[in-house]
Design a protein around this motif. Structure first.
Motif, mmCIF file in Angstrom:
data_model
loop_
_atom_site.group_PDB
_atom_site.id
_atom_site.type_symbol
_atom_site.label_atom_id
_atom_site.label_comp_id
_atom_site.label_asym_id
_atom_site.label_seq_id
_atom_site.Cartn_x
_atom_site.Cartn_y
_atom_site.Cartn_z
ATOM 1 N N ARG A 76 38.576 53.387 27.610
ATOM 2 C CA ARG A 76 39.567 54.459 27.723
ATOM 3 C C ARG A 76 39.891 54.841 29.162
ATOM 4 O O ARG A 76 40.847 55.570 29.419
ATOM 5 C CB ARG A 76 39.075 55.695 26.973
ATOM 6 N N PHE A 77 39.114 54.329 30.125
ATOM 7 C CA PHE A 77 39.326 54.705 31.522
ATOM 8 C C PHE A 77 40.397 53.828 32.168
ATOM 9 O O PHE A 77 40.846 52.832 31.597
ATOM 10 C CB PHE A 77 38.020 54.599 32.304
ATOM 11 N N THR A 78 40.801 54.194 33.386
ATOM 12 C CA THR A 78 41.787 53.416 34.136
ATOM 13 C C THR A 78 41.339 51.958 34.243
ATOM 14 O O THR A 78 40.220 51.678 34.659
ATOM 15 C CB THR A 78 41.964 54.001 35.545
ATOM 16 N N GLY A 79 42.241 51.043 33.878
ATOM 17 C CA GLY A 79 41.874 49.625 33.890
ATOM 18 C C GLY A 79 40.744 49.320 32.944
ATOM 19 O O GLY A 79 39.895 48.470 33.228
ATOM 20 N N GLY A 80 40.740 49.979 31.794
ATOM 21 C CA GLY A 80 39.607 49.906 30.872
ATOM 22 C C GLY A 80 39.261 48.514 30.392
ATOM 23 O O GLY A 80 38.087 48.190 30.217
ATOM 24 N N THR A 81 40.264 47.670 30.188
ATOM 25 C CA THR A 81 39.970 46.313 29.695
ATOM 26 C C THR A 81 39.148 45.521 30.704
ATOM 27 O O THR A 81 38.233 44.782 30.340
ATOM 28 C CB THR A 81 41.278 45.563 29.391
ATOM 29 N N ALA A 82 39.472 45.663 31.997
ATOM 30 C CA ALA A 82 38.729 44.948 33.035
ATOM 31 C C ALA A 82 37.312 45.509 33.174
ATOM 32 O O ALA A 82 36.344 44.757 33.337
ATOM 33 C CB ALA A 82 39.461 45.035 34.366
ATOM 34 N N LYS A 83 37.198 46.834 33.108
ATOM 35 C CA LYS A 83 35.874 47.449 33.213
ATOM 36 C C LYS A 83 35.000 47.065 32.028
ATOM 37 O O LYS A 83 33.787 46.826 32.173
ATOM 38 C CB LYS A 83 36.020 48.973 33.306
ATOM 39 N N ALA A 84 35.617 46.975 30.864
ATOM 40 C CA ALA A 84 34.869 46.547 29.688
ATOM 41 C C ALA A 84 34.421 45.096 29.834
ATOM 42 O O ALA A 84 33.314 44.738 29.427
ATOM 43 C CB ALA A 84 35.723 46.713 28.436
ATOM 44 N N ALA A 85 35.277 44.262 30.430
ATOM 45 C CA ALA A 85 34.913 42.861 30.658
ATOM 46 C C ALA A 85 33.712 42.759 31.588
ATOM 47 O O ALA A 85 32.808 41.943 31.366
ATOM 48 C CB ALA A 85 36.094 42.098 31.252
ATOM 49 N N VAL A 86 33.683 43.594 32.625
ATOM 50 C CA VAL A 86 32.560 43.596 33.562
ATOM 51 C C VAL A 86 31.273 44.019 32.850
ATOM 52 O O VAL A 86 30.226 43.374 32.978
ATOM 53 C CB VAL A 86 32.836 44.534 34.747
ATOM 54 N N ALA A 87 31.354 45.103 32.076
ATOM 55 C CA ALA A 87 30.167 45.596 31.378
ATOM 56 C C ALA A 87 29.669 44.588 30.346
ATOM 57 O O ALA A 87 28.465 44.320 30.249
ATOM 58 C CB ALA A 87 30.498 46.931 30.700
ATOM 59 N N ALA A 88 30.597 43.997 29.585
ATOM 60 C CA ALA A 88 30.204 43.032 28.551
ATOM 61 C C ALA A 88 29.586 41.786 29.168
ATOM 62 O O ALA A 88 28.591 41.249 28.663
ATOM 63 C CB ALA A 88 31.415 42.656 27.702
ATOM 64 N N SER A 89 30.157 41.327 30.273
ATOM 65 C CA SER A 89 29.635 40.121 30.923
ATOM 66 C C SER A 89 28.266 40.366 31.543
ATOM 67 O O SER A 89 27.417 39.481 31.564
ATOM 68 C CB SER A 89 30.617 39.634 31.998
ATOM 69 N N ALA A 90 28.058 41.573 32.059
ATOM 70 C CA ALA A 90 26.744 41.912 32.599
ATOM 71 C C ALA A 90 25.691 41.882 31.495
ATOM 72 O O ALA A 90 24.586 41.353 31.675
ATOM 73 C CB ALA A 90 26.776 43.287 33.257
ATOM 74 N N LEU A 91 26.042 42.414 30.332
ATOM 75 C CA LEU A 91 25.099 42.449 29.217
ATOM 76 C C LEU A 91 24.843 41.057 28.657
ATOM 77 O O LEU A 91 23.701 40.666 28.410
ATOM 78 C CB LEU A 91 25.650 43.363 28.112
ATOM 79 N N GLN A 92 25.914 40.279 28.473
ATOM 80 C CA GLN A 92 25.747 38.933 27.913
ATOM 81 C C GLN A 92 25.140 37.972 28.927
ATOM 82 O O GLN A 92 24.355 37.097 28.580
ATOM 83 C CB GLN A 92 27.096 38.390 27.438
ATOM 84 N N GLY A 93 25.525 38.129 30.194
ATOM 85 C CA GLY A 93 25.048 37.220 31.225
ATOM 86 C C GLY A 93 23.551 37.277 31.426
ATOM 87 O O GLY A 93 22.907 36.265 31.722
ATOM 88 N N MET A 94 22.961 38.470 31.259
ATOM 89 C CA MET A 94 21.520 38.574 31.475
ATOM 90 C C MET A 94 20.745 37.896 30.349
ATOM 91 O O MET A 94 19.549 37.645 30.475
ATOM 92 C CB MET A 94 21.100 40.039 31.589
ATOM 93 N N VAL A 95 21.453 37.561 29.267
ATOM 94 C CA VAL A 95 20.823 36.848 28.164
ATOM 95 C C VAL A 95 21.064 35.350 28.280
ATOM 96 O O VAL A 95 20.160 34.535 28.137
ATOM 97 C CB VAL A 95 21.346 37.368 26.808
#
Length: 656
Positions: A231-250
């Motif tokens: 829901r924040f400014t540029g939310g899709t990109a921020k969500a991509a960063v958060a999701a990749s951080a979570l998936q990448g550590m696995v």
């Protein structure tokens, strides 16, 4: 949008990731591959629970079984994996020869130990030569040709060292039989530290990642990221960063994570208004950071534990603040780009409800929590991995959609072995390179060269080491790159300049990883560009801008190890983290070119310098940095705005 969603992710993985070039059709040999794969996974679960065998035996079972699977699974040439309908006779022969030459160490274990004193037989030498050649060929098939070139040059250097004209690198040279026996039967070659750590720890954690994927945790991470940031400014990109951080550590794979997450996030970012190259770069840089994100990180982190001689929990905690700064930099970069382009968040109706997600699927975080708690409680990484695997498998039974039946469980065990194959081959070849360094004394020679070239100036020595790591990283997997640089460059920095060991090893670890997004060979950026249909080189340049923290932070924690939790006190640490986060915000703003308003080059330079001052944990310099950022904010607030945002028409053009 629809065209973007129909991208063939398998084709992208095969194009940019060598480990996906496996045969699609195995015929009856599929049963043998499944048997060997399941057996290898069960072997590691057994030894993880009851204790490992003697290191040479453990490593032989680990490598020998893996080589057998590789020759049955991976064809000799690119493209054949789709054409061949069964395994050709010569690969079957190579598979069984590979199994024998490695298991030869187990069958004649006591005799080979005695032969270290009395001398190896002619047959033993033949076995060692064949074994080394098969390791190199298996690595070529699963990882690629660059690492084979490096290993081959290393072996040739060992043979023909006396012909090198410069005194710095020359050595008397060794006979082929001595080289082969040393690299195959001693603990400093193929079966050295890298393969031992792979056999003890890395395989189990890779299997843990497979179990998590099978339980659907990837989708949960995506939904959670979008619920938190969409829901924040540029939310899709921020969500991509958060999701990749979570998936990448696995997952621990830059390219694999870029394609897996990017096939979903990149089209959404483009649809929101981000330019294709920026969307691809965001995904690539965030996915690459997964290897430095605790608790799991990349495979090299476990080898670092052995090299430094500290518990894995120490490595994990040391990586925490740098990883936080890395992802903060990318997160802020997407924020300022969104502000610059006028891209807002997604409406609430398009986002998954956070409360509902956590109530329904929050239990999926339990395996990760158990891993972290177990490691911090002082248990071995093996025990932590086993607890994580067991808990992940059990939570899969909570809901019907994630419940695994017997067939799926067997397939998961086979997949656990398949995922580990490229890592096993890479660390075995890295062991060859490390063995050559040990035999020839190349490490001390290289160290002397760095010091001479740098003129005993630390910053220059660090810079030359960084370049070496990035160049090696363009051809070597992260794990192999770390083994080489940790063997050659790290001792020079530690011994000659008196630096903290963990800071130096994290330094070379970081720069080996960022090669995946550094042009011209930036495979993660290329994979992201393939999804976004963007210019690959431009995508790599933008990825470097977003991941600028990875190029700055390592220098900072070498000079002041407080950021890797060495000699820390609570108050100074809190201040260092807070100022570093503000500093990363300023640096990211300068790289994007937007703060309160779009900045000119002079303003960007000022803000960049201010950010660097704040990242450096020194009070006087921090104060100057804060004053500079405050002055820039005040200056930009008073400056006329102008039309800094895209019109609706322009945003539609960006989508296209």
């Amino acid at each position: 949008m629809d065209e973007d969603r129909q991208i063939n992710t398998q084709e992208l993985l095969e194009k940019y990731d060598k480990e996906y070039h496996y045969r699609q059709k195995l015929g009856k040999w599929g049963w043998i591959v499944a048997f060997l794969g399941v057996s290898l996974t069960l072997f590691h679960l057994y030894t993880g629970f009851f204790g490992t065998f003697q290191t040479q035996i453990q490593g032989a079972v680990h490598l020998g079984t893996a080589l057998g699977i590789i020759f049955l699974l991976f064809p000799a040439r690119k493209g054949w994996h789709r054409k061949q309908t069964t395994v050709p006779w010569y690969d079957i022969l190579l598979a069984f020869i590979a199994l024998y030459v490695v298991y030869h160490k187990i069958i004649f274990f006591d005799e080979l130990l005695q032969n270290r004193i009395s001398g190896y037989s002619f047959f033993d030498t033949i076995v060692s030569i064949i074994g080394i050649l098969l390791v190199l060929e298996a690595t070529r098939r699963t990882v690629g040709i660059p690492i084979i070139i490096v290993a081959s040059i290393a072996i040739l250097y060992t043979i023909f060292g006396k012909y090198i004209p410069t005194q710095l690198l020359s050595h008397p040279g060794f006979a082929i039989e001595r080289i082969a026996n040393y690299l195959w039967y001693r603990e400093s070659g193929v079966f050295g530290t890298p393969i031992q750590i792979s056999a003890k720890f890395i395989f189990l954690f890779l299997f843990f990642g497979v179990v998590l994927v099978q339980t659907g945790i990837g989708k949960f991470f995506n939904d959670l990221a979008f619920a938190l940031t969409g829901r924040f400014t540029g939310g899709t990109a921020k969500a991509a960063v958060a999701a990749s951080a979570l998936q990448g550590m696995v997952s621990g794979s830059s390219v694999g994570n870029t394609v897996a997450s990017g096939s979903f996030t990149i089209p959404m970012m483009k649809n929101a208004g981000f330019k294709p190259a920026f969307a691809a770069a965001t995904e690539a840089s965030a996915s690459t950071g997964g290897q430095i994100m605790p608790p799991l990180m990349g495979a090299a982190a476990f080898i670092m534990m052995e090299y430094i001689g500290v518990p894995y929990s120490t490595i994990m905690l040391a990586a925490l603040i740098p990883a936080l700064l890395y992802f903060t930099g990318i997160f802020m970069g997407t924020h300022f780009e969104a502000k610059k382009q006028g891209i807002f968040g997604l409406p609430k109706s398009q986002l998954p409800p956070l409360k509902k997600i956590m109530v329904r699927y929050g239990y999926m975080l339990l395996p990760l929590i158990i891993i972290i708690v177990t490691l911090l409680s002082g248990f071995t990484p093996q025990r932590a991995a086993l607890f994580g695997i067991g808990s992940a498998y059990l939570v899969s039974f909570v809901r019907k959609e994630s419940r695994l039946n017997l067939r799926q469980t067997v397939k998961m065990f086979e997949q656990g072995a398949r995922v580990a194959l490229p890592v096993i081959a890479a660390v075995a070849t890295a062991g060859i390179i490390a063995g050559v360094i040990s035999m020839t004394g190349l490490g001390s020679k290289f160290a002397a060269g760095i010091i001479a070239l740098a003129g005993e100036t630390l910053i220059l020595a660090l810079f030359f080491t960084m370049i070496a790591c990035i160049v090696l990283g363009m051809g070597l997997p992260t794990t192999a790159n770390y083994v080489v640089t940790a063997t050659i460059a790290a001792p020079a920095l530690i011994n000659e300049f008196g630096l903290t060991a963990i800071a130096v090893h994290m330094f070379v670890f970081y720069f080996g990883i960022v090669a995946d997004i550094t042009p011209p060979v930036c495979l993660a950026a290329y994979a992201g560009a393939g999804i976004a249909r963007a210019n690959p080189f431009k995508t790599g340049v933008i990825a470097v801008k977003l991941a600028i923290a990875a190029f700055i932070i390592p220098y900072i924690f070498v000079y002041n190890p407080i950021l890797v939790l060495v000699d820390v006190a609570p108050i100074p640490l809190i201040i260092a983290i807070a100022t570093a986060l503000i500093g990363m915000m300023a640096v990211s703003s300068a790289m994007i070119g937007f703060f309160v308003r779009t900045m000119n080059m002079f303003e960007r330079i000022i803000l960049f310098l201010a950010g660097i001052m704040l990242i450096t944990p020194q009070k006087a310099i921090d104060i100057v940095g804060i004053v500079m950022i405050g002055a820039m904010w005040f200056w930009q607030k008073r400056r006329p705005d102008g039309d800094q945002r895209l019109s609706a028409k322009n945003r539609e053009e960006v989508k296209l």
